[in-house]
Design an enzyme around this catalytic site. Structure first.
Site, PDB file in Angstrom:
ATOM      1  N   CYS A 105       6.055   7.753 -15.650  1.00  0.00           N
ATOM      2  CA  CYS A 105       5.362   6.542 -15.717  1.00  0.00           C
ATOM      3  C   CYS A 105       3.668   6.894 -15.507  1.00  0.00           C
ATOM      4  CB  CYS A 105       5.838   5.735 -14.663  1.00  0.00           C
ATOM      5  SG  CYS A 105       7.553   5.025 -14.594  1.00  0.00           S
ATOM      6  N   HIS A 245      -0.558   1.423 -12.795  1.00  0.00           N
ATOM      7  CA  HIS A 245       0.755   1.216 -13.324  1.00  0.00           C
ATOM      8  C   HIS A 245       1.434   0.051 -12.981  1.00  0.00           C
ATOM      9  CE1 HIS A 245       4.825   2.194 -14.734  1.00  0.00           C
ATOM     10  NE2 HIS A 245       5.068   2.605 -13.329  1.00  0.00           N
ATOM     11  N   ASN A 275       8.182  -3.167 -15.868  1.00  0.00           N
ATOM     12  CA  ASN A 275       7.758  -1.814 -15.664  1.00  0.00           C
ATOM     13  C   ASN A 275       7.964  -1.105 -17.048  1.00  0.00           C
ATOM     14  OD1 ASN A 275       7.340   0.970 -15.224  1.00  0.00           O
ATOM     15  ND2 ASN A 275       8.362   1.016 -13.183  1.00  0.00           N
TER      16      ASN A 275
HETATM   17  O1  UT7 Z   1       7.542   3.312 -12.207  1.00  0.00           O
HETATM   18  C1  UT7 Z   1       7.882   4.375 -11.646  1.00  0.00           C
HETATM   19  C2  UT7 Z   1       8.136   4.306 -10.160  1.00  0.00           C
HETATM   20  N1  UT7 Z   1       8.850   3.459  -9.693  1.00  0.00           N
HETATM   21  C3  UT7 Z   1       8.487   2.474  -8.712  1.00  0.00           C
HETATM   22  O2  UT7 Z   1       7.326   2.526  -8.305  1.00  0.00           O
HETATM   23  C4  UT7 Z   1       9.359   1.482  -8.374  1.00  0.00           C
HETATM   24  C5  UT7 Z   1       9.387   1.363  -6.740  1.00  0.00           C
HETATM   25  N2  UT7 Z   1      10.421   0.885  -5.999  1.00  0.00           N
HETATM   26  C6  UT7 Z   1      10.488  -0.628  -5.978  1.00  0.00           C
HETATM   27  O3  UT7 Z   1       9.698  -1.299  -6.881  1.00  0.00           O
HETATM   28  C7  UT7 Z   1      11.427  -1.196  -5.198  1.00  0.00           C
HETATM   29  O4  UT7 Z   1      11.857  -0.221  -4.400  1.00  0.00           O
HETATM   30  C8  UT7 Z   1      12.532  -2.110  -5.709  1.00  0.00           C
HETATM   31  C9  UT7 Z   1      11.867  -2.999  -6.425  1.00  0.00           C
HETATM   32  C10 UT7 Z   1      13.353  -1.201  -6.653  1.00  0.00           C
HETATM   33  C11 UT7 Z   1      13.606  -2.418  -4.841  1.00  0.00           C
HETATM   34  O5  UT7 Z   1      12.991  -3.102  -3.855  1.00  0.00           O
HETATM   35  P1  UT7 Z   1      12.827  -2.972  -2.230  1.00  0.00           P
HETATM   36  O6  UT7 Z   1      12.314  -4.016  -1.403  1.00  0.00           O
HETATM   37  O7  UT7 Z   1      12.541  -1.518  -2.122  1.00  0.00           O
HETATM   38  O8  UT7 Z   1      14.401  -3.342  -2.113  1.00  0.00           O
HETATM   39  P2  UT7 Z   1      15.578  -2.181  -1.134  1.00  0.00           P
HETATM   40  O9  UT7 Z   1      16.187  -1.381  -2.183  1.00  0.00           O
HETATM   41  O10 UT7 Z   1      14.826  -1.733   0.203  1.00  0.00           O
HETATM   42  O11 UT7 Z   1      16.739  -3.390  -0.596  1.00  0.00           O
HETATM   43  C12 UT7 Z   1      16.390  -4.361   0.065  1.00  0.00           C
HETATM   44  C13 UT7 Z   1      17.304  -5.418   0.113  1.00  0.00           C
HETATM   45  C14 UT7 Z   1      18.719  -4.922   0.239  1.00  0.00           C
HETATM   46  O12 UT7 Z   1      19.572  -5.639   0.954  1.00  0.00           O
HETATM   47  P3  UT7 Z   1      19.757  -5.386   2.434  1.00  0.00           P
HETATM   48  O13 UT7 Z   1      20.599  -4.242   2.624  1.00  0.00           O
HETATM   49  O14 UT7 Z   1      18.649  -5.696   3.248  1.00  0.00           O
HETATM   50  O15 UT7 Z   1      21.097  -6.645   2.693  1.00  0.00           O
HETATM   51  C15 UT7 Z   1      19.415  -4.632  -1.255  1.00  0.00           C
HETATM   52  O16 UT7 Z   1      20.665  -4.646  -1.267  1.00  0.00           O
HETATM   53  O17 UT7 Z   1      17.394  -6.161  -1.070  1.00  0.00           O
HETATM   54  C16 UT7 Z   1      18.666  -5.949  -1.694  1.00  0.00           C
HETATM   55  N3  UT7 Z   1      18.208  -5.737  -3.253  1.00  0.00           N
HETATM   56  C17 UT7 Z   1      18.270  -6.860  -3.996  1.00  0.00           C
HETATM   57  N4  UT7 Z   1      18.688  -7.912  -3.881  1.00  0.00           N
HETATM   58  C18 UT7 Z   1      18.678  -8.773  -5.178  1.00  0.00           C
HETATM   59  C19 UT7 Z   1      17.956  -4.534  -3.751  1.00  0.00           C
HETATM   60  N5  UT7 Z   1      17.707  -4.952  -5.198  1.00  0.00           N
HETATM   61  C20 UT7 Z   1      18.048  -6.127  -5.384  1.00  0.00           C
HETATM   62  C21 UT7 Z   1      18.087  -6.862  -6.219  1.00  0.00           C
HETATM   63  N6  UT7 Z   1      18.228  -8.592  -6.253  1.00  0.00           N
HETATM   64  N7  UT7 Z   1      17.749  -6.614  -7.579  1.00  0.00           N
END
Ligand code: UT7
Length: 319
Positions: A105, A245, A275
């Site tokens: 990216c 980005h 993205n």
């Molecule tokens: O482009 C290159 C670099 N990439 C990036 O910059 C991406 C960076 N990362 C992100 O943007 C975020 O980490 C994500 C959007 C991928 C995920 O968001 P997050 O706020 O970090 O979620 P998380 O993985 O910490 O999960 C938080 C909660 C979890 O549930 P519990 O354990 O708190 O009950 C996940 O299971 O959200 C849940 N979750 C979702 N729920 C509904 C994770 N993904 C989803 C989803 N829909 N798609």
């Protein structure tokens, strides 16, 4: 400059039907509403060619004038030949140098830096720089950590020498390979060539440790902008437009808050495209460009981060 995105739109509501997620969660946690996805056998080179043609037309430059075709991508059509050579074939260009660069990216930031070196040294007069990715070809649609954020697209610039004090003023590039496992497509290379086992285990899909990449991005975003500005002898107050980005609205909001940049100066279009990896910065910039908002002399800062881990920023005085 020119851009291209596929016609097919995949909304958050569409995703709700194929993976355990919700429109509300995706909007709140990423800012994304919809993304464009390639269909059928459309490959990265097809997106790249259409963006390149638009850029050549925009600049009034004939393909025969191009000395180098440089494609930044982490989703090449195949391992080899390079996507740049496939683009060259489709553009009926002969004789120009052509190669790919891969910085995930951060690809467009790295690509802009490398392309400009060829012009600064006098080796080439005209460089066609294309950032193109078709990440959705490598997505496991059941993986809600990746399927909700990526989209496909391409952006291109025709680069030439600018008047002194204009064009690319500075670049800051960085990498930390110790974070290589955080975001990757494990199979398909020489480590895990494609095999029945790699397919069975889903190793040809994008794997991302989202929360670790998120923390990394939040940490390096303001630092990269500041370092590139320092190299250009400018300050945050000199920025007319910040083009980050487009990974996650929460990363952008955190970065601009820490830098003290007003949101009016920040270009955001991830709600429409998600993205798009290396294409996200040109796609965002194009939104400004097409409305005629950019003026000669405007100071633009591009900031990117991604797999590798890689990150960096460019400071540009619009020409
Ligand atoms: O482009 C290159 C670099 N990439 C990036 O910059 C991406 C960076 N990362 C992100 O943007 C975020 O980490 C994500 C959007 C991928 C995920 O968001 P997050 O706020 O970090 O979620 P998380 O993985 O910490 O999960 C938080 C909660 C979890 O549930 P519990 O354990 O708190 O009950 C996940 O299971 O959200 C849940 N979750 C979702 N729920 C509904 C994770 N993904 C989803 C989803 N829909 N798609």
């Amino acid at each position: 400059m020119g851009v291209y995105v596929p016609n097919k739109i995949l909304t958050n509501n569409d995703l709700e039907k194929i993976v355990d997620t919700s429109d509300a969660w995706i909007r709140a946690r990423t800012g994304i509403v919809e993304r464009r996805v390639v269909e059928g056998d459309t490959a990265t080179s097809d997106l790249a060619v259409l963006a390149a043609k638009a850029a050549l037309e925009d600049g009034g430059v004939h393909i025969d004038e191009v000395d180098l075709i440089l494609v930044t991508t982490s989703t090449p059509d195949m391992i080899f030949p390079s996507t740049a050579c496939l683009v060259q074939k489709k553009l009926n260009s002969r004789g120009a140098a052509a190669f790919d660069m891969q910085a995930a990216c951060t690809g467009f930031i790295y690509g802009m830096t490398v392309a400009s070196q060829f012009i600064e040294t006098g080796m080439y007069k005209t460089v066609l720089l294309i950032g193109a990715d078709a990440f959705t070809k490598h997505i496991n649609w059941k993986d809600r950590g990746t399927s909700v954020i990526f989209g496909d697209g391409a952006g291109a610039f025709v680069l030439r020498e600018a008047d002194k004090g204009y064009g690319l003023l500075s670049s800051y590039l960085a990498a930390d390979g110790s974070g290589a496992d955080l975001l990757k497509i494990p199979a398909g290379g020489s480590y895990h060539p494609g095999s029945e086992e790699s397919v069975r285990e889903g190793l040809h899909f994008v794997y991302m440790n989202g929360s670790e990449v998120f923390k990394f991005a939040v940490r390096i975003f303001p630092e990269a902008v500041q370092r590139a500005l320092d190299k250009a002898g400018l300050t945050v107050d000199d920025i007319d437009y910040l083009v980050p980005h487009q990974a996650n609205i929460r990363i952008i909001n955190s970065g601009i808050e820490r830098l003290g940049i007003n949101k009016d100066k920040v270009v955001i279009n991830l709600d429409r495209y998600g993205n798009t990896s290396t294409a996200s910065i040109p796609l965002a910039l194009y939104d400004l460009y097409k409305t005629g908002s950019l003026k000669r002399g405007d100071v633009l800062v591009f900031v990117g981060f991604g797999a590798g881990l890689t990150w960096g920023a460019n400071v540009i005085r619009w020409y």
